[in-house]
Design a protein around this motif. Structure first.
Motif, PDB file in Angstrom:
ATOM      1  N   GLY A   1       0.794  -1.226   0.000  1.00 57.27           N
ATOM      2  CA  GLY A   1       0.000   0.000   0.000  1.00 57.27           C
ATOM      3  C   GLY A   1       0.831   1.283   0.000  1.00 57.27           C
ATOM      4  O   GLY A   1       0.283   2.368  -0.162  1.00 57.27           O
TER       5      GLY A   1
ATOM      6  N   ASN B   1       2.871   4.449  -0.940  1.00 52.95           N
ATOM      7  CA  ASN B   1       2.977   5.244  -2.162  1.00 52.95           C
ATOM      8  C   ASN B   1       4.471   5.381  -2.532  1.00 52.95           C
ATOM      9  O   ASN B   1       5.349   4.917  -1.789  1.00 52.95           O
ATOM     10  CB  ASN B   1       2.268   6.608  -2.014  1.00 52.95           C
ATOM     11  CG  ASN B   1       2.902   7.493  -0.955  1.00 52.95           C
ATOM     12  OD1 ASN B   1       4.107   7.436  -0.729  1.00 52.95           O
ATOM     13  ND2 ASN B   1       2.087   8.309  -0.293  1.00 52.95           N
TER      14      ASN B   1
ATOM     15  N   GLN C   1       6.660   7.096   0.161  1.00 53.38           N
ATOM     16  CA  GLN C   1       6.798   6.252   1.354  1.00 53.38           C
ATOM     17  C   GLN C   1       7.710   5.061   1.038  1.00 53.38           C
ATOM     18  O   GLN C   1       8.552   4.687   1.855  1.00 53.38           O
ATOM     19  CB  GLN C   1       5.423   5.737   1.807  1.00 53.38           C
ATOM     20  CG  GLN C   1       4.532   6.798   2.425  1.00 53.38           C
ATOM     21  CD  GLN C   1       3.103   6.298   2.582  1.00 53.38           C
ATOM     22  OE1 GLN C   1       2.602   5.531   1.764  1.00 53.38           O
ATOM     23  NE2 GLN C   1       2.435   6.757   3.628  1.00 53.38           N
TER      24      GLN C   1
ATOM     25  N   GLY D   1       0.521  16.893   8.724  1.00 51.48           N
ATOM     26  CA  GLY D   1      -0.423  15.938   9.299  1.00 51.48           C
ATOM     27  C   GLY D   1      -1.156  15.183   8.195  1.00 51.48           C
ATOM     28  O   GLY D   1      -1.569  15.766   7.196  1.00 51.48           O
TER      29      GLY D   1
ATOM     30  N   THR E   1      -0.029  12.889   6.131  1.00 49.22           N
ATOM     31  CA  THR E   1       0.699  12.577   4.897  1.00 49.22           C
ATOM     32  C   THR E   1       1.256  11.145   4.885  1.00 49.22           C
ATOM     33  O   THR E   1       1.892  10.744   3.909  1.00 49.22           O
ATOM     34  CB  THR E   1       1.848  13.578   4.655  1.00 49.22           C
ATOM     35  OG1 THR E   1       2.639  13.679   5.839  1.00 49.22           O
ATOM     36  CG2 THR E   1       1.316  14.955   4.280  1.00 49.22           C
ATOM     37  N   GLY E   2       1.045  10.394   5.976  1.00 46.14           N
ATOM     38  CA  GLY E   2       1.405   8.972   5.928  1.00 46.14           C
ATOM     39  C   GLY E   2       2.636   8.563   6.710  1.00 46.14           C
ATOM     40  O   GLY E   2       3.179   7.481   6.481  1.00 46.14           O
TER      41      GLY E   2
ATOM     42  N   THR F   1       2.767   7.783   9.978  1.00 48.96           N
ATOM     43  CA  THR F   1       2.408   6.665  10.853  1.00 48.96           C
ATOM     44  C   THR F   1       2.228   5.386  10.043  1.00 48.96           C
ATOM     45  O   THR F   1       2.633   4.301  10.468  1.00 48.96           O
ATOM     46  CB  THR F   1       1.117   6.980  11.631  1.00 48.96           C
ATOM     47  OG1 THR F   1       1.290   8.215  12.317  1.00 48.96           O
ATOM     48  CG2 THR F   1       0.800   5.898  12.646  1.00 48.96           C
ATOM     49  N   TYR F   2       1.658   5.510   8.874  1.00 43.40           N
ATOM     50  CA  TYR F   2       1.491   4.341   7.994  1.00 43.40           C
ATOM     51  C   TYR F   2       2.864   3.757   7.655  1.00 43.40           C
ATOM     52  O   TYR F   2       3.066   2.544   7.707  1.00 43.40           O
ATOM     53  CB  TYR F   2       0.754   4.759   6.722  1.00 43.40           C
ATOM     54  CG  TYR F   2       0.405   3.613   5.809  1.00 43.40           C
ATOM     55  CD1 TYR F   2      -0.876   3.070   5.798  1.00 43.40           C
ATOM     56  CD2 TYR F   2       1.362   3.064   4.956  1.00 43.40           C
ATOM     57  CE1 TYR F   2      -1.196   2.010   4.965  1.00 43.40           C
ATOM     58  CE2 TYR F   2       1.055   1.998   4.124  1.00 43.40           C
ATOM     59  CZ  TYR F   2      -0.227   1.474   4.130  1.00 43.40           C
ATOM     60  OH  TYR F   2      -0.524   0.425   3.310  1.00 43.40           O
TER      61      TYR F   2
HETATM   62  N1  LIG Z   1       0.058   4.501   1.448  1.00 42.37           N
HETATM   63  C1  LIG Z   1      -1.122   4.558   2.064  1.00 42.37           C
HETATM   64  N2  LIG Z   1      -2.131   3.774   1.656  1.00 42.37           N
HETATM   65  C2  LIG Z   1      -3.334   3.822   2.251  1.00 42.37           C
HETATM   66  N3  LIG Z   1      -3.638   4.644   3.262  1.00 42.37           N
HETATM   67  C3  LIG Z   1      -2.674   5.454   3.708  1.00 42.37           C
HETATM   68  C4  LIG Z   1      -1.365   5.466   3.140  1.00 42.37           C
HETATM   69  N4  LIG Z   1      -0.630   6.383   3.782  1.00 42.37           N
HETATM   70  C5  LIG Z   1      -1.430   6.912   4.721  1.00 42.37           C
HETATM   71  N5  LIG Z   1      -2.654   6.366   4.665  1.00 42.37           N
HETATM   72  C6  LIG Z   1      -3.808   6.682   5.493  1.00 42.37           C
HETATM   73  O1  LIG Z   1      -3.944   8.096   5.547  1.00 42.37           O
HETATM   74  C7  LIG Z   1      -4.305   8.489   6.850  1.00 42.37           C
HETATM   75  C8  LIG Z   1      -3.252   9.449   7.419  1.00 42.37           C
HETATM   76  O2  LIG Z   1      -2.007   8.767   7.455  1.00 42.37           O
HETATM   77  P1  LIG Z   1      -1.078   8.778   8.746  1.00 42.37           P
HETATM   78  O3  LIG Z   1      -1.876   8.646   9.996  1.00 42.37           O
HETATM   79  O4  LIG Z   1      -0.032   7.757   8.519  1.00 42.37           O
HETATM   80  O5  LIG Z   1      -0.478  10.251   8.641  1.00 42.37           O
HETATM   81  P2  LIG Z   1       0.551  11.003   9.603  1.00 42.37           P
HETATM   82  O6  LIG Z   1       1.513  11.693   8.721  1.00 42.37           O
HETATM   83  O7  LIG Z   1       1.109  10.058  10.612  1.00 42.37           O
HETATM   84  O8  LIG Z   1      -0.409  12.057  10.297  1.00 42.37           O
HETATM   85  P3  LIG Z   1      -0.169  12.911  11.643  1.00 42.37           P
HETATM   86  O9  LIG Z   1       1.102  13.700  11.457  1.00 42.37           O
HETATM   87  O10 LIG Z   1      -1.381  13.774  11.709  1.00 42.37           O
HETATM   88  O11 LIG Z   1      -0.083  11.910  12.759  1.00 42.37           O
HETATM   89  C9  LIG Z   1      -4.449   7.230   7.674  1.00 42.37           C
HETATM   90  O12 LIG Z   1      -5.819   6.836   7.657  1.00 42.37           O
HETATM   91  C10 LIG Z   1      -3.605   6.225   6.928  1.00 42.37           C
HETATM   92  O13 LIG Z   1      -4.053   4.890   7.117  1.00 42.37           O
END
Ligand SMILES: Nc1ncnc2c1ncn2[C@@H]1O[C@H](COP(=O)(O)OP(=O)(O)OP(=O)(O)O)[C@@H](O)[C@H]1O
Length: 94
Positions: A30, A32, A35, A60, A62-63, A65-66
């Motif tokens: 999954g 991108n 990432q 925030g 942008t992925g 945590t993913y």
């Molecule tokens: N490559 C991906 N494929 C599918 N869903 C994704 C992908 N990357 C991120 N997401 C989804 O997008 C949403 C935001 O991603 P995430 O929580 O990872 O962002 P973040 O950068 O950690 O945010 P924050 O800084 O606010 O904590 C989540 O629901 C996550 O599951």
């Protein structure tokens, strides 16, 4: 009796490992392009024992945590120990 306990424990560990391997594959698929680039660089540093530090940043949602989940899941699926220390929004992998 102890054999039965050990067998149950081994079965449970095997089941947990299978789930983690599947999760690691799903998360990796999954990712991108951006990432995946970071994922490959970090794992390369881990596998080659380079001891490098990475600072992953982004707005925030942008992925980040993913990406973290994909990395920890992959390393756990290979029986590595992952220590995550988070402080004031900054997370470190060791
Ligand atoms: N490559 C991906 N494929 C599918 N869903 C994704 C992908 N990357 C991120 N997401 C989804 O997008 C949403 C935001 O991603 P995430 O929580 O990872 O962002 P973040 O950068 O950690 O945010 P924050 O800084 O606010 O904590 C989540 O629901 C996550 O599951």
């Amino acid at each position: 009796m102890q054999d039965a306990g050990n067998r149950l424990l081994l079965e449970e560990q095997h089941h947990a490992l299978k789930s983690t391997i599947q999760e690691a594959q799903d998360l990796k698929q999954g990712l991108n392009v951006e990432q995946r680039d970071v994922y490959d660089k970090i794992l390369d540093a881990v596998y080659h024992n380079i001891g490098q530090s990475f600072f992953v940043y982004g707005s925030g949602g942008t992925g980040k945590t993913y990406l973290w989940r994909a990395l920890t899941s992959k390393l756990h699926s290979q029986n590595n120990i992952v220590l995550v220390v988070t402080s004031s929004g900054i997370a470190h992998f060791y």
